[in-house]
Enzyme design. Structure first.
Site, mmCIF file in Angstrom:
data_model
loop_
_atom_site.group_PDB
_atom_site.id
_atom_site.type_symbol
_atom_site.label_atom_id
_atom_site.label_comp_id
_atom_site.label_asym_id
_atom_site.label_seq_id
_atom_site.Cartn_x
_atom_site.Cartn_y
_atom_site.Cartn_z
ATOM 1 N N ASP A 1 2.739 1.466 -3.521
ATOM 2 C CA ASP A 1 2.021 1.966 -4.701
ATOM 3 C C ASP A 1 1.759 3.470 -4.627
ATOM 4 O OD1 ASP A 1 -0.280 2.082 -3.172
ATOM 5 O OD2 ASP A 1 -1.292 0.428 -4.188
ATOM 6 N N ASP B 1 -8.111 -1.754 0.858
ATOM 7 C CA ASP B 1 -7.908 -1.570 2.301
ATOM 8 C C ASP B 1 -9.130 -2.025 3.088
ATOM 9 O OD1 ASP B 1 -5.432 -0.526 1.911
ATOM 10 O OD2 ASP B 1 -6.012 1.569 2.190
ATOM 11 N N ASP C 1 -7.269 1.374 -4.175
ATOM 12 C CA ASP C 1 -6.563 1.365 -2.901
ATOM 13 C C ASP C 1 -7.519 1.344 -1.726
ATOM 14 O OD1 ASP C 1 -3.864 1.286 -3.083
ATOM 15 O OD2 ASP C 1 -3.586 3.199 -2.049
ATOM 16 N N ASP D 1 0.836 -1.195 0.000
ATOM 17 C CA ASP D 1 0.000 0.000 0.000
ATOM 18 C C ASP D 1 0.876 1.253 0.000
ATOM 19 O OD1 ASP D 1 -2.175 1.600 0.125
ATOM 20 O OD2 ASP D 1 -2.524 1.343 2.277
#
Ligand SMILES: *[C@@H]1O[C@H](CO)[C@@H](O)[C@H](O)[C@H]1NC(C)=O
Ligand SMILES: *[C@@H]1O[C@H](CO)[C@@H](O)[C@H](O)[C@H]1NC(C)=O
Length: 221
Positions: free
Chosen positions: A53, A75, A71, A50
């Site tokens: 990126d 998550d 993203d 995470d």
């Protein structure tokens, strides 16, 4: 001027990393109930990517809405999957994990809604709620990072503790490393939940203000 070839957002490097995170999370969930080593390695790697990126997006100038959405969803769904496993391992505590999931999803959902479509603030992390704790929480990147890390550590250690207390690193302490990290990070996780609650409340009030404003306008007409 000749047409530029259309950019394929789906092939941006940060988004490719995003697909990798999804695959790693799926592998993690498959192994988690019975193989804590593969399970936690895949889960933690997925989480750490995470940060990678985000970094790739900035340094390659490949930030995109698709990437931001990917993203966010990874998550949310990723943490939700971990909590499902925790429910299985600690059924007696399921209510806590259910509340935690509810808080996580509702606070992000409403915050996203109120900061994009409604209040049109530039970024997910710059809404002013007038609450000084939240202001600090959202403007200080290191603090936010620390809180997220503490929270993730707490839940991951809770998972690992089911299988083993971890190596006994401190001879004078009758506690394994995983147990120890769990107890150290627990207050951070609780504080983070409290911030999520404030965020939920703040966003609800902001939406209510828009309602009030709109009704006032309608009455005038
Ligand atoms: C990033 O890309 C956009 C659009 O292609 C361009 O306008 C901008 O100048 C680029 N920024 C950098 C730092 O390369
Ligand atoms: C803390 O982490 C867990 C597991 O990743 C997640 O489910 C939970 O929503 C997080 N809590 C907060 C308040 O961010």
């Amino acid at each position: 001027m000749p047409d530029q070839p259309k950019e394929n957002i789906f092939l941006f490097v940060p988004n490719l990393i995003g697909y990798g995170r999804i695959i790693l999370a799926l592998v993690a969930f498959y192994y988690m109930p019975y193989d804590p080593i593969i399970g936690s390695i895949c889960y933690i790697t997925s989480g750490m990517l995470d940060a990678v990126d985000g970094y790739a997006a900035r340094s390659l100038n490949q930030s995109s809405r698709v990437g931001a959405m990917l993203d966010q969803l990874t998550d949310r769904v990723g943490t939700c999957g971990l909590l499902m496993v925790l429910c299985m391992l600690y059924p007696r505590w399921a209510i806590l994990f259910q509340i935690s999931t509810a808080l996580d999803i509702t606070s992000h959902w409403i915050h996203f809604y109120s900061s994009t479509s409604l209040l049109k603030s530039a970024s997910h992390k710059t809404v002013d709620y007038g609450s000084s704790i939240l202001k600090l929480y959202y403007t200080s990147r290191p603090l936010l990072f620390f809180m997220c890390l503490g929270n993730e550590t707490c839940y991951t250690m809770l998972y690992l503790c089911f299988f083993t207390p971890g190596p006994f690193v401190l001879p004078f302490l009758d506690m394994g490393l995983f147990d120890l990290l769990f107890f150290v990070s627990l207050p951070i996780a609780i504080a983070k939940s409290f911030c999520s609650w404030l965020q939920l409340k703040g966003a609800m009030c902001a939406i209510a203000d828009v309602d009030v404003e709109e009704r006032k306008q309608l009455k005038k007409e």
